[in-house]
Design a protein around this motif. Structure first.
Motif, PDB file in Angstrom:
ATOM      1  N   ALA A  43     -20.840  24.220 111.366  1.00  0.00           N
ATOM      2  CA  ALA A  43     -21.744  25.180 110.715  1.00  0.00           C
ATOM      3  C   ALA A  43     -21.741  24.962 109.205  1.00  0.00           C
ATOM      4  O   ALA A  43     -22.799  25.006 108.564  1.00  0.00           O
ATOM      5  CB  ALA A  43     -21.340  26.616 111.056  1.00  0.00           C
ATOM      6  N   GLY A  44     -20.572  24.700 108.630  1.00  0.00           N
ATOM      7  CA  GLY A  44     -20.490  24.440 107.195  1.00  0.00           C
ATOM      8  C   GLY A  44     -21.255  23.194 106.796  1.00  0.00           C
ATOM      9  O   GLY A  44     -21.967  23.185 105.784  1.00  0.00           O
ATOM     10  N   TYR A 100     -17.432  27.668 103.563  1.00  0.00           N
ATOM     11  CA  TYR A 100     -18.465  26.708 103.176  1.00  0.00           C
ATOM     12  C   TYR A 100     -19.721  27.494 102.800  1.00  0.00           C
ATOM     13  O   TYR A 100     -20.054  28.479 103.451  1.00  0.00           O
ATOM     14  CB  TYR A 100     -18.814  25.768 104.328  1.00  0.00           C
ATOM     15  CG  TYR A 100     -17.689  24.876 104.745  1.00  0.00           C
ATOM     16  CD1 TYR A 100     -17.577  23.592 104.222  1.00  0.00           C
ATOM     17  CD2 TYR A 100     -16.730  25.295 105.657  1.00  0.00           C
ATOM     18  CE1 TYR A 100     -16.533  22.756 104.598  1.00  0.00           C
ATOM     19  CE2 TYR A 100     -15.687  24.473 106.037  1.00  0.00           C
ATOM     20  CZ  TYR A 100     -15.598  23.210 105.507  1.00  0.00           C
ATOM     21  OH  TYR A 100     -14.561  22.390 105.875  1.00  0.00           O
ATOM     22  N   GLY A 101     -20.407  27.032 101.787  1.00  0.00           N
ATOM     23  CA  GLY A 101     -21.653  27.688 101.447  1.00  0.00           C
ATOM     24  C   GLY A 101     -22.093  27.377 100.042  1.00  0.00           C
ATOM     25  O   GLY A 101     -21.494  26.559  99.341  1.00  0.00           O
ATOM     26  N   PHE A 102     -23.172  28.027  99.651  1.00  0.00           N
ATOM     27  CA  PHE A 102     -23.702  27.818  98.307  1.00  0.00           C
ATOM     28  C   PHE A 102     -24.526  29.011  97.865  1.00  0.00           C
ATOM     29  O   PHE A 102     -24.963  29.829  98.666  1.00  0.00           O
ATOM     30  CB  PHE A 102     -24.533  26.535  98.225  1.00  0.00           C
ATOM     31  CG  PHE A 102     -25.804  26.551  99.022  1.00  0.00           C
ATOM     32  CD1 PHE A 102     -26.992  26.986  98.452  1.00  0.00           C
ATOM     33  CD2 PHE A 102     -25.807  26.126 100.344  1.00  0.00           C
ATOM     34  CE1 PHE A 102     -28.173  26.997  99.190  1.00  0.00           C
ATOM     35  CE2 PHE A 102     -26.982  26.149 101.086  1.00  0.00           C
ATOM     36  CZ  PHE A 102     -28.170  26.575 100.501  1.00  0.00           C
ATOM     37  N   VAL A 120     -20.459  30.475 105.355  1.00  0.00           N
ATOM     38  CA  VAL A 120     -19.781  30.551 106.642  1.00  0.00           C
ATOM     39  C   VAL A 120     -18.288  30.576 106.322  1.00  0.00           C
ATOM     40  O   VAL A 120     -17.810  29.823 105.474  1.00  0.00           O
ATOM     41  CB  VAL A 120     -20.141  29.403 107.618  1.00  0.00           C
ATOM     42  CG1 VAL A 120     -21.559  29.547 108.113  1.00  0.00           C
ATOM     43  CG2 VAL A 120     -19.928  28.050 107.015  1.00  0.00           C
ATOM     44  N   GLU A 121     -17.576  31.472 106.998  1.00  0.00           N
ATOM     45  CA  GLU A 121     -16.158  31.678 106.708  1.00  0.00           C
ATOM     46  C   GLU A 121     -15.372  31.833 107.997  1.00  0.00           C
ATOM     47  O   GLU A 121     -15.865  32.392 108.974  1.00  0.00           O
ATOM     48  CB  GLU A 121     -15.962  32.937 105.866  1.00  0.00           C
ATOM     49  CG  GLU A 121     -16.682  32.911 104.538  1.00  0.00           C
ATOM     50  CD  GLU A 121     -16.562  34.217 103.788  1.00  0.00           C
ATOM     51  OE1 GLU A 121     -15.785  34.255 102.820  1.00  0.00           O
ATOM     52  OE2 GLU A 121     -17.238  35.183 104.192  1.00  0.00           O
ATOM     53  N   LEU A 122     -14.143  31.364 107.962  1.00  0.00           N
ATOM     54  CA  LEU A 122     -13.224  31.496 109.089  1.00  0.00           C
ATOM     55  C   LEU A 122     -12.320  32.694 108.836  1.00  0.00           C
ATOM     56  O   LEU A 122     -11.576  32.724 107.844  1.00  0.00           O
ATOM     57  CB  LEU A 122     -12.390  30.219 109.235  1.00  0.00           C
ATOM     58  CG  LEU A 122     -11.435  30.153 110.419  1.00  0.00           C
ATOM     59  CD1 LEU A 122     -12.202  30.180 111.742  1.00  0.00           C
ATOM     60  CD2 LEU A 122     -10.584  28.899 110.326  1.00  0.00           C
ATOM     61  N   ASP A 125      -8.583  35.820 112.559  1.00  0.00           N
ATOM     62  CA  ASP A 125      -8.553  35.830 114.023  1.00  0.00           C
ATOM     63  C   ASP A 125      -9.310  34.659 114.650  1.00  0.00           C
ATOM     64  O   ASP A 125      -9.439  34.567 115.863  1.00  0.00           O
ATOM     65  CB  ASP A 125      -9.085  37.153 114.568  1.00  0.00           C
ATOM     66  CG  ASP A 125     -10.591  37.337 114.355  1.00  0.00           C
ATOM     67  OD1 ASP A 125     -11.238  36.481 113.696  1.00  0.00           O
ATOM     68  OD2 ASP A 125     -11.127  38.348 114.852  1.00  0.00           O
ATOM     69  N   GLY A 126      -9.849  33.751 113.796  1.00  0.00           N
ATOM     70  CA  GLY A 126     -10.562  32.577 114.291  1.00  0.00           C
ATOM     71  C   GLY A 126     -12.062  32.757 114.418  1.00  0.00           C
ATOM     72  O   GLY A 126     -12.782  31.802 114.729  1.00  0.00           O
ATOM     73  N   THR A 127     -12.571  33.961 114.184  1.00  0.00           N
ATOM     74  CA  THR A 127     -14.013  34.193 114.233  1.00  0.00           C
ATOM     75  C   THR A 127     -14.670  33.513 113.036  1.00  0.00           C
ATOM     76  O   THR A 127     -14.181  33.594 111.915  1.00  0.00           O
ATOM     77  CB  THR A 127     -14.339  35.707 114.207  1.00  0.00           C
ATOM     78  OG1 THR A 127     -13.684  36.321 115.315  1.00  0.00           O
ATOM     79  CG2 THR A 127     -15.843  35.949 114.289  1.00  0.00           C
ATOM     80  N   VAL A 128     -15.784  32.862 113.285  1.00  0.00           N
ATOM     81  CA  VAL A 128     -16.569  32.255 112.211  1.00  0.00           C
ATOM     82  C   VAL A 128     -17.726  33.204 111.919  1.00  0.00           C
ATOM     83  O   VAL A 128     -18.496  33.560 112.809  1.00  0.00           O
ATOM     84  CB  VAL A 128     -17.099  30.863 112.603  1.00  0.00           C
ATOM     85  CG1 VAL A 128     -17.932  30.263 111.473  1.00  0.00           C
ATOM     86  CG2 VAL A 128     -15.939  29.934 112.966  1.00  0.00           C
ATOM     87  N   TRP A 129     -17.824  33.600 110.661  1.00  0.00           N
ATOM     88  CA  TRP A 129     -18.844  34.535 110.209  1.00  0.00           C
ATOM     89  C   TRP A 129     -19.847  33.825 109.323  1.00  0.00           C
ATOM     90  O   TRP A 129     -19.475  32.986 108.507  1.00  0.00           O
ATOM     91  CB  TRP A 129     -18.209  35.672 109.418  1.00  0.00           C
ATOM     92  CG  TRP A 129     -17.406  36.604 110.258  1.00  0.00           C
ATOM     93  CD1 TRP A 129     -16.084  36.485 110.587  1.00  0.00           C
ATOM     94  CD2 TRP A 129     -17.869  37.778 110.900  1.00  0.00           C
ATOM     95  NE1 TRP A 129     -15.702  37.521 111.395  1.00  0.00           N
ATOM     96  CE2 TRP A 129     -16.781  38.335 111.601  1.00  0.00           C
ATOM     97  CE3 TRP A 129     -19.109  38.416 110.950  1.00  0.00           C
ATOM     98  CZ2 TRP A 129     -16.901  39.511 112.338  1.00  0.00           C
ATOM     99  CZ3 TRP A 129     -19.219  39.593 111.688  1.00  0.00           C
ATOM    100  CH2 TRP A 129     -18.120  40.121 112.371  1.00  0.00           C
ATOM    101  N   PHE A 130     -21.112  34.200 109.480  1.00  0.00           N
ATOM    102  CA  PHE A 130     -22.171  33.751 108.591  1.00  0.00           C
ATOM    103  C   PHE A 130     -22.636  34.951 107.789  1.00  0.00           C
ATOM    104  O   PHE A 130     -22.804  36.043 108.330  1.00  0.00           O
ATOM    105  CB  PHE A 130     -23.354  33.184 109.383  1.00  0.00           C
ATOM    106  CG  PHE A 130     -24.588  32.955 108.558  1.00  0.00           C
ATOM    107  CD1 PHE A 130     -24.610  32.001 107.553  1.00  0.00           C
ATOM    108  CD2 PHE A 130     -25.738  33.702 108.781  1.00  0.00           C
ATOM    109  CE1 PHE A 130     -25.749  31.793 106.784  1.00  0.00           C
ATOM    110  CE2 PHE A 130     -26.886  33.502 108.029  1.00  0.00           C
ATOM    111  CZ  PHE A 130     -26.881  32.547 107.025  1.00  0.00           C
TER     112      PHE A 130
END
Length: 173
Positions: A43-44, A100-102, A120-122, A125-130
């Motif tokens: 995703a990043g 990751y992002g801008f 996008v962030e981890l 708990d391992g969930t990836v958020w946008f």
């Protein structure tokens, strides 16, 4: 180079938690898109490499293959003579390991004024958020006439980007 069309550069980089400048419409959107490091990394890469924007229906013409500070990028939506172009410049970027992002901001000639941060962030708990944090106001006369339609379209675009990244992250699983 500072050719931004607004003075509050960097104000959207608060991650959705800080105060955004007055006089603009504000957007804060956050959604889970996957789980685990592999989902985060694909995703990043899609976000930084403009793939998310392209798959969400935006035509991208950028000075570089990846978002990085100073990179000029022209985004366009629509078709043919109804295509609206939007010149932006990347203000800042995050390239891992857990985020990751801008952030890009509007340049003169954009139909609006303001900036957007895409991340996008981890989570622990391992969930990836946008997430998208933005402040904007229309400048072009026809965008001002659109009134409440403009923020609705911006929110719909944020949700579409989230769905695109969720699909990309699912392929990594």
């Amino acid at each position: 180079m500072n050719d931004y069309s607004y003075p509050e550069q960097g104000a959207s980089r608060t991650g959705g938690t800080g105060e955004l400048p007055a006089g603009y419409r504000h957007l804060r959107y956050r959604a889970p898109i996957g789980h685990g490091r592999a989902a985060l990394e694909v995703a990043g890469a899609a976000l930084l490499g403009w793939r998310m924007h392209r798959l969400a229906g935006v035509r991208i013409d950028a000075e570089a293959e990846q978002a990085a500070p100073g990179v000029a990028v022209r985004c366009a939506i629509g078709v043919g003579p109804l295509r609206a172009g939007a010149p932006n410049r990347v203000l800042a970027a995050d390239d891992g390991p857990d985020r990751y992002g801008f952030t890009y901001g509007s340049r003169h000639g954009h139909l609006g004024r303001g900036e957007e941060t895409f991340l996008v962030e981890l989570a622990p708990d391992g969930t990836v958020w946008f997430g998208v944090t933005a402040f904007t106001r229309p400048v072009a006369w026809w965008a001002r006439l659109a009134g409440p339609l403009f923020p609705l379209l911006q929110a719909a675009f944020a949700r579409r980007c989230g769905r695109v990244l969720a699909s990309i992250a699912a392929d990594a699983a």
